[in-house]
Design a protein around this motif. Structure first.
Motif, PDB file in Angstrom:
ATOM      1  N   ALA A  21       0.044   6.446  -1.764  1.00 44.84           N
ATOM      2  CA  ALA A  21      -0.530   5.819  -1.688  1.00 44.84           C
ATOM      3  C   ALA A  21      -0.972   4.430  -2.607  1.00 44.84           C
ATOM      4  O   ALA A  21      -1.431   5.280  -3.388  1.00 44.84           O
ATOM      5  CB  ALA A  21      -1.548   6.155  -0.811  1.00 44.84           C
ATOM      6  N   ASP A  63      -3.155   1.321  -4.049  1.00 45.03           N
ATOM      7  CA  ASP A  63      -5.085   0.988  -3.640  1.00 45.03           C
ATOM      8  C   ASP A  63      -5.800   0.218  -5.221  1.00 45.03           C
ATOM      9  O   ASP A  63      -5.422   0.925  -5.731  1.00 45.03           O
ATOM     10  CB  ASP A  63      -5.671   2.038  -2.965  1.00 45.03           C
ATOM     11  N   GLY A  80       0.816  -1.531  -0.376  1.00 42.10           N
ATOM     12  CA  GLY A  80       0.316   0.161   0.172  1.00 42.10           C
ATOM     13  C   GLY A  80       0.740   1.056   0.141  1.00 42.10           C
ATOM     14  O   GLY A  80       0.778   2.113   0.261  1.00 42.10           O
ATOM     15  N   LEU A  81       2.398   1.238  -0.184  1.00 44.58           N
ATOM     16  CA  LEU A  81       3.397   2.474  -0.182  1.00 44.58           C
ATOM     17  C   LEU A  81       4.364   1.737  -1.106  1.00 44.58           C
ATOM     18  O   LEU A  81       4.802   1.740  -0.682  1.00 44.58           O
ATOM     19  CB  LEU A  81       3.391   2.693   1.576  1.00 44.58           C
ATOM     20  N   SER A  87      -0.292  11.463  -0.894  1.00 45.91           N
ATOM     21  CA  SER A  87      -0.657  11.282   0.426  1.00 45.91           C
ATOM     22  C   SER A  87       0.356  12.346   0.882  1.00 45.91           C
ATOM     23  O   SER A  87      -0.458  13.113   2.610  1.00 45.91           O
ATOM     24  CB  SER A  87      -0.413   9.875   1.692  1.00 45.91           C
TER      25      SER A  87
END
Length: 396
Positions: free
Chosen positions: A350, A352, A301-302, A340
């Protein structure tokens, strides 16, 4: 102007070239002569935006003096003037000096000037034939201008409560205008205001109606010249300027100062451009993009991208991921990615539902061009294949 090791984004550790040499080679930004991050300007979008604003002003009987502080790039000054701009606007005497050295014949300084050094220079350049104007919103500003002996042309500035500069009340506006009328060597050229900080159309219309009332007051008191300047217009409400001030176009020279229109953006101005309200009059197209590389994907997620506050604006919104260019693969939309936060040289992405890996390039749109150009000394102008066709140099 030389492209060399001092030019961020250009990879020239040993060689130096002129912008003309770079443009003649038409290098791809992906061909090894550039490094990341890299801000570029899309030529087709800039040309379209300049043409759109020129046509808009012509249709509405407006003169255009776009705010050059957005770019401080002489290549863009010249393009706007060739398209019919009446003059250019700046925020400071230093910026006015840059435009003077590049031969811009007519300049508005959208500020009061109290520095005697700058005022003496402006008076000398005005005496030499340069057409330059600046704002006054106090008797102190008029007195400072008069102490030079002139000649100086000024615009009285109307403001609004909780706004920036500008006289808040019409009786005080008349007082300052009378001070100009009585000041030796100082000439009242007209009235100006700035509506861009107001939050909604009702507030903007109310302010612009007060500008009309101020104009009528000064005209009734015989304080205005035969063809006064009436100037307003940021990049978010220029349609309202055309609408509310338009009835005065036969009695005044209406001058619009919108500066961010030359490159537009993918953030703040995408949402706030007047062409959202009057779509058949536009559109404008985002011309600025930053290419940056994924440096790390340290946890699910990063992803960490090599682009930060030194490279991109962040005051009116964070950069917007638009496209992923993986090594050896086709480009694809950057769906599922969002910036972010930013550090000085890193962006936190971020992730997703998207796939990104170290080494991937990401194309970002920006929000607020006025704080993008000042971070780059030399900026490639590219065609739609991202080949460099020109280089802009900025003077901040």
């Amino acid at each position: 102007m030389t492209i060399d090791w001092r030019s961020k984004g250009f990879w020239s550790p040993d060689a130096s070239r002129s912008p003309e040499q770079v443009a003649a080679e038409r290098p791809s930004i992906f061909g090894g002569g550039f490094t990341w991050p890299l801000l570029v300007v899309r030529e087709s979008a800039v040309r379209a935006n300049i043409a759109t604003m020129a046509a808009y002003c012509q249709r509405h009987g407006l003169e255009f003096a776009p705010h050059a502080k957005t770019t401080m790039a002489p290549g863009l000054f010249e393009a706007q003037l060739r398209a019919g701009a009446w003059g250019l606007t700046v925020a400071t005497p230093n910026q006015a000096l840059v435009l003077r050295r590049f031969g811009v014949e007519r300049v508005l300084i959208a500020n009061e000037i109290l520095d005697p050094t700058a005022l003496r220079w402006l008076a000398a350049e005005s005496a030499a034939g340069w057409e330059v104007y600046f704002q006054v919103d106090s008797v102190a500003g008029v007195t400072a201008a008069a102490e030079t002996g002139g000649p100086l042309r000024v615009l009285v500035e109307l403001g609004h409560l909780d706004g920036r500069t500008g006289i808040r009340h019409l009786d005080e506006l008349e007082e300052v205008a009378r001070a100009v009328d009585a000041a030796p060597g100082v000439e009242l050229a007209g009235l100006t205001g700035y509506e861009g900080q107001l939050p909604d159309q009702a507030g903007v219309d109310e302010f612009l109606d007060r500008m009309v009332a101020a104009f009528e007051l000064l005209d009734k008191q015989d304080l205005l010249p035969p063809q006064p300047i009436l100037s307003a217009g940021g990049s978010a409400w220029f349609d309202r300027v055309a609408d509310r001030l338009g009835d005065l176009r036969t009695r005044a020279r209406l001058v619009l100062r919108s500066g961010a229109t030359v490159t537009h953006d993918d953030g703040f101005y995408r949402e706030h451009t007047p062409f959202v309200r009057v779509a058949d009059e536009g559109p404008l197209t985002a011309a600025l993009e930053i290419w940056a590389q994924v440096l790390s994907a340290p946890e699910p997620g990063l992803a960490i991208v090599g682009m930060g506050k030194r490279d991109t604006p962040f005051d009116e919104g964070l950069p917007i991921p638009l496209e992923i260019r993986a090594s050896g693969g086709p480009a694809r939309a950057a769906d599922g990615l969002r910036v972010s936060k930013l550090n000085d040289h890193h962006a936190y992405l971020a992730v997703d539902g998207a796939e990104v890996a170290p080494g991937d390039l990401i194309r970002f749109g920006i929000s607020h061009p006025c704080t993008a150009f000042d971070k780059w000394r030399d900026i490639p102008v590219v065609d739609e294949e991202r080949q460099v066709v020109d280089v802009l140099h900025t003077y901040f």
